[in-house]
Write a protein that holds these residues in place. Structure first.
Motif, short mmCIF file in Angstrom:
data_model
loop_
_atom_site.label_atom_id
_atom_site.label_comp_id
_atom_site.label_asym_id
_atom_site.label_seq_id
_atom_site.Cartn_x
_atom_site.Cartn_y
_atom_site.Cartn_z
N ASP A 33 0.82 -1.22 0.00
CA ASP A 33 0.00 0.00 0.00
C ASP A 33 0.85 1.27 0.00
O ASP A 33 0.33 2.37 -0.10
CB ASP A 33 -0.99 0.00 1.18
N THR A 34 2.17 1.11 0.14
CA THR A 34 3.03 2.29 0.22
C THR A 34 4.34 2.05 -0.53
O THR A 34 4.94 0.98 -0.42
CB THR A 34 3.38 2.58 1.70
N ILE A 35 4.74 3.07 -1.29
CA ILE A 35 6.02 3.02 -1.99
C ILE A 35 6.79 4.30 -1.63
O ILE A 35 6.19 5.37 -1.58
CB ILE A 35 5.83 2.99 -3.52
N PHE A 36 8.07 4.16 -1.38
CA PHE A 36 8.92 5.34 -1.20
C PHE A 36 9.80 5.45 -2.43
O PHE A 36 10.43 4.46 -2.81
CB PHE A 36 9.78 5.18 0.06
N GLY A 37 9.81 6.60 -3.08
CA GLY A 37 10.58 6.63 -4.31
C GLY A 37 10.88 8.00 -4.84
O GLY A 37 10.54 9.03 -4.22
N SER A 52 -2.21 6.24 -12.50
CA SER A 52 -3.60 5.76 -12.59
C SER A 52 -4.01 4.93 -11.37
O SER A 52 -5.15 4.53 -11.26
CB SER A 52 -3.78 4.87 -13.83
N TYR A 53 -3.07 4.62 -10.50
CA TYR A 53 -3.38 3.75 -9.35
C TYR A 53 -3.23 4.48 -8.01
O TYR A 53 -3.10 3.85 -6.97
CB TYR A 53 -2.46 2.52 -9.37
N GLN A 54 -3.22 5.81 -8.05
CA GLN A 54 -2.96 6.58 -6.83
C GLN A 54 -3.99 6.35 -5.74
O GLN A 54 -3.70 6.55 -4.56
CB GLN A 54 -2.91 8.07 -7.15
N ASP A 55 -5.18 5.93 -6.14
CA ASP A 55 -6.22 5.69 -5.14
C ASP A 55 -5.98 4.39 -4.37
O ASP A 55 -6.57 4.15 -3.33
CB ASP A 55 -7.60 5.66 -5.82
N ARG A 56 -5.12 3.55 -4.90
CA ARG A 56 -4.94 2.23 -4.27
C ARG A 56 -3.56 2.04 -3.69
O ARG A 56 -3.30 1.06 -2.98
CB ARG A 56 -5.22 1.13 -5.31
N ILE A 57 -2.67 2.91 -4.02
CA ILE A 57 -1.30 2.74 -3.53
C ILE A 57 -0.72 4.12 -3.28
O ILE A 57 -0.85 5.01 -4.12
CB ILE A 57 -0.50 1.90 -4.57
#
Lengths: 575, 193
Positions: A33-37, A52-57
């Motif tokens: 559910d979380t990415i650091f980048g 396009s997936y900002q609502d889920r991740i």
């Protein structure tokens, strides 16, 4: 396509998509559910898919890739899950290396995904091309370069499996830009087996019985708690075992918080700046039970004078650790929880009262000579120990405490009264200055409901302070305490003790840290008087957002006790 | 056995453990790119020189065998082997002393053809040293010999007066003295876990 968010749906119906989107879908399938980048040229298709997936991740944009990897480490350590990092090729990838090396030596599960130049350009010195596979190989548990989009789901499934299983560690997956663009048939299946890799060893019953016999016959047993206890979630059964036989226990810095600090059998920290009793009595015990730890040189001091009188039981998941530093009379290879659960019924009740009294006697000496003065000093200047005591009292030992590297790290480990597991996050093996601020950020993102306090020296803070920008942008309410002595304190201490006070390049002319915080709209305060401390700490903790508290501490405080480098644990110095 | 004998034996064993000598590592792996690097960096990190290395396919499809010879102590060789077993694509790694294996190396020698035209000494050398002639060209002859290092080196010394143009020797290949079958061993390894 099936919904993948909960990570339980492991097989999806096939769907055609670009490799970049397959990366995101694979992460969702793993429950990420979380990415650091940090984006860049060679990873742009993946970032475009992520849009396009900002609502889920959730993606947290750091200010430097090293910040991303340390944040992911903090996240992984408090959640006991895999931390995920994105970075671009070349400098983006090389900036990850310090954190990856840190995660490798501290067994922290990470999946780092780096973009790479188009496969046709590999080996041509193309713009931002670097051999990240070659560079990261010695510091990863596994790495792999994807040049074919069709490999993406399978390799990522393998990456998560390897990172998390057995003795955890960092995995790096490098994906060429053409593989990100290429269209592929996406279907995801979790990895549960690799034929050359057996992460959970089968416990040998004869070893278990021998271990139990040794423990049952022991007059002076002593148990060492390593991070393996936390990784295996073995803290409850560990407690049952030591309570049943009344075995005094001490911890490595990474085993900290596995056993609550006020547990009567918790005898404190091992090693160089650990407590007096556990160090001295290491060389008096008759059976040494090491659980999920690797006998690091900072724990053992001179190996030729380490616990030579004791029979050693080494409970460890990684068989290459057996006999690496300390010879085990009874090695029990296996998952700490499984081993301790199997051992518990075989261990007889015992009280070991005279032996426990020895610990208390020696602790008394340490209290009089060191601890009282650290926590309740009479001197004019503020000591680090009293700051930690105030923080510990104000948070009731319930905060997640993240430390950097150096004197403040040792003092915090010694004096913060941890009450629950997975609450201490620090760079133990690699000793990476600059770790704490980004790691605290990641810890807070990972456990938003718990207070997170980062305790950092003035030196380490300046190595990654750019992450204040990330904290500002995402409103991450971490509490930052800078213990400022205007020195690289631990190096200065060594210079004082072992280099005739030749303070070679350890004094720092520091900026106004509160002004820096203000630049990022982070509330801040600076205190230098003892009387101000309780109020300042209360104010910091009650503030709803991030907060920076700078405390001017004694300039030349030394951390004791101390086992000098290369000395025997029993020769621990009190001054 | 008396106690003093025991002590003596133990100290001799310990001494033997600390003594540097040849160790043969035999490693069964997947056949994958990059794996050679993953294996050899383990030696690099410990500053252990690889005396000889050979990688080839085994009788089991897709499974490779590395044969690596190092000079080290028993203790260090065992630690290295344990570390190699951790590499993800490694099935298993064995460590052998020289007397636990049968091993060979192959050497090729290129000498001028005219050396064989002047009398029959060179031909005798080939016959008497268990070598054979691999190829005869107008300008040079290539001699092949299989054996241990000191044997192939001996022949090199003997050929030198004839003017050796080039000499090359392969890495060591070795087989253990056990009777285990590779495929069954891999199966057992898998079942055990």
């Amino acid at each position: 396509m099936e919904t993948l968010v909960n990570g339980k749906e492991t097989i999806t119906q096939k769907k055609t998509m670009p490799g970049a989107e397959a990366v995101i879908c694979s992460l969702l399938a793993e429950g990420v559910d979380t990415i650091f980048g940090y984006p860049g040229g060679a990873i742009m298709p993946i970032y475009d898919a992520l849009y396009s997936y900002q609502d889920r991740i959730e993606h947290i944009l750091v200010r430097h890739e090293q910040g991303a990897v340390h944040a992911a480490q903090g996240f992984a350590r408090v959640r006991n899950e895999v931390g995920v990092v994105f970075a671009t090729s070349g400098p983006g990838a090389t900036n990850l290396i310090t954190g990856i090396a840190d995660a490798q030596i501290d067994s922290t599960p990470l999946v780092c995904i780096t973009g790479q130049v188009t496969s046709g350009l590999l080996g041509t010195d193309a713009f931002q091309e670097t051999d990240v596979i070659g560079i990261s190989m010695p510091v990863t548990k596994w790495n792999y370069q994807i040049t074919d989009a069709r490999e993406i789901p399978e390799i990522l499934a393998k990456a998560f499996y390897i990172a998390k299983s057995g003795r955890p560690g960092p995995v790096l997956v490098d994906i060429t830009k053409d593989a990100q663009f290429a269209s592929m048939e996406y279907a995801y299946q979790k990895c549960t087996e690799i034929r050359t890799y057996h992460p959970i060893p089968v416990i040998k019953q004869d070893k278990l019985k021998k271990a139990a016999a040794l423990i049952n016959e022991a007059k002076r047993p002593f148990l060492l708690v390593g991070q393996g206890v936390l990784i295996a979630q073995a803290q409850e059964v560990l407690k049952d075992l030591i309570e049943k036989a009344h075995i005094p226990s001490a911890w490595t810095i990474l085993g900290l918080s596995a056993l609550d600090n006020d547990h009567p059998l918790n005898m404190g920290m091992l090693g160089m700046h650990g407590n007096y009793a556990p160090n001295v009595l290491t060389n008096e015990c008759d059976v040494l039970i090491a659980v999920g730890m690797r006998f690091d040189d900072r724990v053992t001091g001179d190996l030729s004078k380490y616990a030579r009188q004791a029979k050693v039981i080494h409970i460890e998941i990684d068989s290459s650790e057996i006999d690496k530093n300390v010879k085990a009379h009874v090695p029990v290879i296996g998952d700490a929880k499984q081993v301790l659960e199997a051992l518990l019924p075989l261990v007889k009740e015992n009280d070991h009262q005279p032996w426990l009294d020895r610990f208390h006697e020696l602790h008394q000496i340490e209290e009089e000579k060191i601890i009282n003065n650290d926590l309740y000093p009479q001197s004019k200047g503020i000591r680090m120990g009293e700051v930690v005591r105030h923080i510990s009292e104000a948070t009731k030992g319930e905060a997640i405490v993240v430390t950097d590297v150096g004197q403040h790290q040792m003092v915090t480990s010694r004096y913060y009264g941890f009450k629950s597991p997975h609450s201490s996050v620090t760079s133990g093996g690699l000793g990476t200055m600059g770790f704490a601020l980004p790691a605290a950020m990641g810890a807070k993102v990972g456990k938003p409901d718990r207070p997170v306090v980062a305790i950092i020296g003035d030196g380490g803070f300046q190595m990654t302070l750019q992450e204040l920008g990330t904290i500002f942008q995402y409103n991450i309410p971490v509490k930052i305490v800078i213990l400022n002595n205007s020195f690289l304190g631990m190096v200065r201490q060594w210079q004082q003790l072992f280099f005739e006070r030749r303070y070679s390049f350890t004094e720092l002319k520091n900026p106004d840290f509160t002004a820096i915080a203000r630049g990022f709209s982070i509330e801040s305060q600076k205190v230098g008087e003892r009387e101000q401390l309780p109020q300042a700490i209360a104010q910091m903790l009650s503030h709803p957002g991030a907060y920076l508290l700078e405390v001017t501490v004694e300039k030349e405080e030394n951390v004791f006790p101390m086992v000098p480098s290369g000395a025997a644990v029993a020769d621990i110095r009190m001054e | 056995m008396s106690n003093t004998n025991n002590v003596k034996l133990a100290s001799e064993l310990l001494e033997k453990d600390q003594e540097k000598r040849s160790f043969n590592l035999s490693i069964l792996t997947e056949n994958k790119s990059g794996l050679l690097n993953a294996v050899t960096i383990i030696f690099t990190r410990r500053k252990i020189n690889i005396e000889s290395i050979n990688v080839s396919e085994t009788e089991v499809e897709g499974v490779s065998r590395y044969t690596i010879v190092i000079e080290s102590t028993r203790e260090q060789a065992e630690k290295v082997v344990k570390r190699i077993r951790k590499v993800i694509d490694v099935f298993w790694a064995f460590v052998y002393e020289n007397d636990e294996i049968f091993y060979q190396e192959i050497a090729l020698y290129k000498v001028p053809t005219r050396a064989f035209l002047n009398g029959d000494n060179a031909e005798h050398l080939v016959r008497n040293n268990g070598a054979r002639i691999l190829v005869i060209e107008e300008d040079f002859i290539i001699i092949e010999k299989t054996g241990h290092q000191h044997e192939t080196r001996d022949l090199l010394e003997k050929l030198k007066p004839y003017g050796v143009l080039e000499f090359v020797r392969s890495g060591r290949i070795a087989m253990s003295k056990s009777t285990r079958r590779t495929d069954l061993f891999l199966q057992e390894l898998h079942n055990h876990h």
